[in-house]
Enzyme design. Structure first.
Site, PDB file in Angstrom:
ATOM      1  CB  CYS A 294      -0.885   0.177   0.880  1.00  0.00           C
ATOM      2  SG  CYS A 294      -1.660  -1.596   1.272  1.00  0.00           S
TER       3      CYS A 294
ATOM      4  N   GLY B  94      -0.979   0.916  -4.601  1.00  0.00           N
ATOM      5  CA  GLY B  94      -2.247  -0.207  -4.362  1.00  0.00           C
ATOM      6  C   GLY B  94      -3.653   0.730  -5.573  1.00  0.00           C
TER       7      GLY B  94
ATOM      8  CG  ASN C 127       3.678   0.522   1.896  1.00  0.00           C
ATOM      9  OD1 ASN C 127       4.666   1.313   2.204  1.00  0.00           O
ATOM     10  ND2 ASN C 127       2.817  -0.616   1.988  1.00  0.00           N
ATOM     11  N   GLY C 128       2.393  -2.693   4.306  1.00  0.00           N
ATOM     12  CA  GLY C 128       2.926  -3.805   4.906  1.00  0.00           C
ATOM     13  C   GLY C 128       2.223  -4.576   5.189  1.00  0.00           C
TER      14      GLY C 128
ATOM     15  CB  CYS D 218      11.434  -5.011   0.288  1.00  0.00           C
ATOM     16  SG  CYS D 218      10.733  -6.338  -1.062  1.00  0.00           S
TER      17      CYS D 218
ATOM     18  CE1 TYR E 150       6.335  -4.684 -11.662  1.00  0.00           C
ATOM     19  CE2 TYR E 150       5.635  -5.480  -9.587  1.00  0.00           C
ATOM     20  CZ  TYR E 150       4.500  -4.546 -10.395  1.00  0.00           C
ATOM     21  OH  TYR E 150       3.241  -5.033 -11.239  1.00  0.00           O
TER      22      TYR E 150
ATOM     23  CB  SER F  18       7.711  -3.999 -15.418  1.00  0.00           C
ATOM     24  OG  SER F  18       7.115  -4.567 -15.643  1.00  0.00           O
TER      25      SER F  18
ATOM     26  CG  ASP G  19       8.945  -8.336 -18.005  1.00  0.00           C
ATOM     27  OD1 ASP G  19       8.211  -7.598 -16.531  1.00  0.00           O
ATOM     28  OD2 ASP G  19       7.773  -9.638 -17.808  1.00  0.00           O
ATOM     29  CG  ASP G  20       9.382  -6.748 -13.765  1.00  0.00           C
ATOM     30  OD1 ASP G  20       8.970  -7.414 -12.023  1.00  0.00           O
ATOM     31  OD2 ASP G  20       8.683  -6.788 -13.922  1.00  0.00           O
TER      32      ASP G  20
ATOM     33  CB  CYS H 137       6.153 -11.265  -0.037  1.00  0.00           C
ATOM     34  SG  CYS H 137       6.654  -9.553   0.990  1.00  0.00           S
TER      35      CYS H 137
ATOM     36  CB  CYS I 239      13.528  -8.760   3.229  1.00  0.00           C
ATOM     37  SG  CYS I 239      13.627 -10.028   2.723  1.00  0.00           S
TER      38      CYS I 239
ATOM     39  CB  CYS J 107      10.069 -12.991  -2.446  1.00  0.00           C
ATOM     40  SG  CYS J 107      11.278 -12.358  -3.653  1.00  0.00           S
TER      41      CYS J 107
END
Length: 516
Positions: A23, A50, A124-125, A273, A279, A320, A382-383, A419, A470, A473
């Site tokens: 978010c 978001g 956010n999170g 992150c 991205y 992206s 691509d990402d 994640c 971090c 993922c």
């Protein structure tokens, strides 16, 4: 859906789900300014984080009004709605749901009653110990026989009216009748685990806090007559605020008529992150002094060194993949070109495609430039690859347009783990990189070759030490405990969401708009 800044998510196919964003939060303390409009434009700059719901709460020093609903920022607010939100403090939120369901009742900011007034909170999170926090809430403020505060719901009832982890946190902040909001927040925050960048307020003070790992971004800006807090630096730019610094991991700040003060509720253990660089964040965002666009271009250069190929043209997956494609072309010496055209007006579609259009899938949003790609050996950048459905459709479309060869290059390592800190990936079982080799994935999506950037190359492009990022993922190494998963029987970690069962609706959260 299309992203608010014009970039596309991976769901270019109807029904396809890619990595959905965390978010966006925004807060402003600025007497004499139109804070609701500043917040509107701040959220507009954060729309990419978001697109499910948006909300703004404003205080005039005596009362807090909130207006929130489902939809994009520009769909939720109009001039009359913003005019109704008069005051000198505001917090705003653009939501993508990672816990709880969608719908206006889960839109933020959330509200709760404190000893001296009201708290409005935007988050956010994603919290990883919300069941422990719910137990703490029940222990501290049992719902019965406690009477409602000033005729409004008790703290535990507040949490039940909203199915998000944010509601639990709001209730904990709001519940203590013997302490100020600032004192209560300082006492509660050390018990909170997971990713949280918070912006919240009461009638007189704006607050911001960031988890000890600093997983999600949060920055501080200065106005001529006030202060701004936001998820990303472009939200400062759009309202004319100058960047001051990032909110530190484990820091709680308060802004009121006496100025800005900072306290620390936990030791900083930075683990930002890495997917923000890959991205999530806008290309013009600055994180830790590095402009994200520069990191993404460098990732493309690394890709070209790690996975070279003879080709005629480098093209991105709009949009992206564009920065990394530019970097790949620069490093490889292969010309960069636009091989696909995006329909800029395909956004949040309320009319579902017909079956005929659905079968055409990705052509609803992208169409190849046949005269550019025909007969060419292409490098498509691509990402990330999540399920592989989008890349499979893209490659089929490019082959139909006459491409001779298609070599896919990805500016992040294979995504193998969900994640739990605010990005809604597919489940482990759905992630194409689980159980398949790179060659298997290439065959599955129809590419002539496939190359992922190495984890070391990706991290080097961010110019951050490995230990400060971090990358769970990609590695499955989670920096914050996931204790509550055991309570859900999710030891396999196959589900990225940790749902909270809804009970009742909080009376503050009504779809009609502004409420006291």
């Amino acid at each position: 859906m299309a992203r608010g800044d014009g970039r596309l998510n991976h769901d270019l196919l109807p029904g396809e789900k890619g990595p959905q964003d965390a978010c966006g939060v925004f807060g402003v303390w600025a007497p004499g300014e139109e804070v609701s409009k500043l917040t509107f434009y701040g959220l507009y700059a954060l729309q990419h984080r978001g697109q499910e719901a948006a909300g703004i709460a404003v205080s005039n020093g005596e009362q807090i009004l909130v207006f929130k609903d489902t939809g994009l920022v520009s769909q939720v607010f109009d001039e009359s709605a913003l005019e109704s939100l008069q005051g000198h403090i505001a917090v705003g939120h653009a939501r993508y749901s990672t816990t709880g369901g969608g719908g206006w009742q889960n839109a933020q900011p959330t509200l709760g009653d404190t000893a001296g007034g009201t708290v409005a909170l935007a988050h956010n999170g994603n919290l990883t110990n919300q069941f422990a926090l719910r137990d703490m809430l029940a222990e501290r403020y049992p719902s019965a026989p406690q009477p409602p505060l000033r005729g409004r719901p008790s703290p535990s009832e507040i949490a039940r009216g909203n199915t998000t982890d944010t509601a639990i946190l709001t209730a904990l902040f709001a519940g203590d009748p013997d302490h100020t909001l600032e004192a209560t927040a300082a006492e509660v925050l050390p018990h909170v685990q997971g990713a949280f960048s918070l912006v919240f307020m009461d009638e007189h003070t704006l607050y911001a806090a960031r988890d000890p790992q600093g997983i999600r971004p949060l920055v501080l800006g200065r106005l001529d007559r006030g202060w701004v807090v936001a998820s990303e630096t472009p939200a400062l730019d759009i309202c004319g605020a100058s960047f001051v610094r990032e909110i530190e991991p484990g820091e709680l700040i308060a802004i009121d008529a006496d100025g800005l003060r900072s306290t620390r509720f936990a030791e900083a253990k930075p683990k930002g992150c890495v997917f923000e660089y890959v991205y999530l964040a806008r290309p013009d965002t600055s994180i830790n002094g590095k402009v994200v666009q520069e990191s993404r271009v460098e990732m493309g250069r690394v890709l070209a060194r790690e996975h070279p190929v003879e080709a005629d043209l480098v093209i991105p997956t709009p949009e992206s993949g564009t920065p990394a494609a530019i970097g790949y072309a620069e490093e490889s010496g292969i010309p960069y070109g636009q091989g696909m055209v995006k329909n800029s007006y395909v956004g949040r579609t309320f009319i579902q495609p017909s079956q005929t259009i659905r079968q055409l899938g990705i052509r609803l949003k992208l169409n190849p430039l046949k005269h550019v790609v025909a007969g060419k050996r292409l490098v498509v950048v691509d990402d990330s690859i999540v399920r592989g459905n989008t890349q499979r459709a893209l490659i089929r479309m490019l082959r139909e347009a006459g491409a001779a060869e298609i070599h896919v290059r990805i500016s992040s390592p294979p995504v193998k783990w969900p994640c739990f800190y605010g990005i809604d990936f597919a489940t482990r079982a759905e992630l194409i990189a689980n159980g398949l080799t790179v060659d298997d994935i290439a065959q599955s999506i129809g590419a002539d070759s496939l190359g992922y950037i190495s984890a070391e190359g990706m991290i080097a492009a961010t110019e951050q030490p490995t230990e400060r990022l971090c990358s769970a993922c990609f590695t499955g190494e989670y920096p914050v405990p996931l204790n509550d998963l055991d309570r859900l029987g999710e030891r396999s970690m196959d589900k990225p969401r940790i749902p909270i069962t809804p009970v009742t609706r909080h009376q503050h959260d009504t779809p009609e708009g502004a409420q006291q």
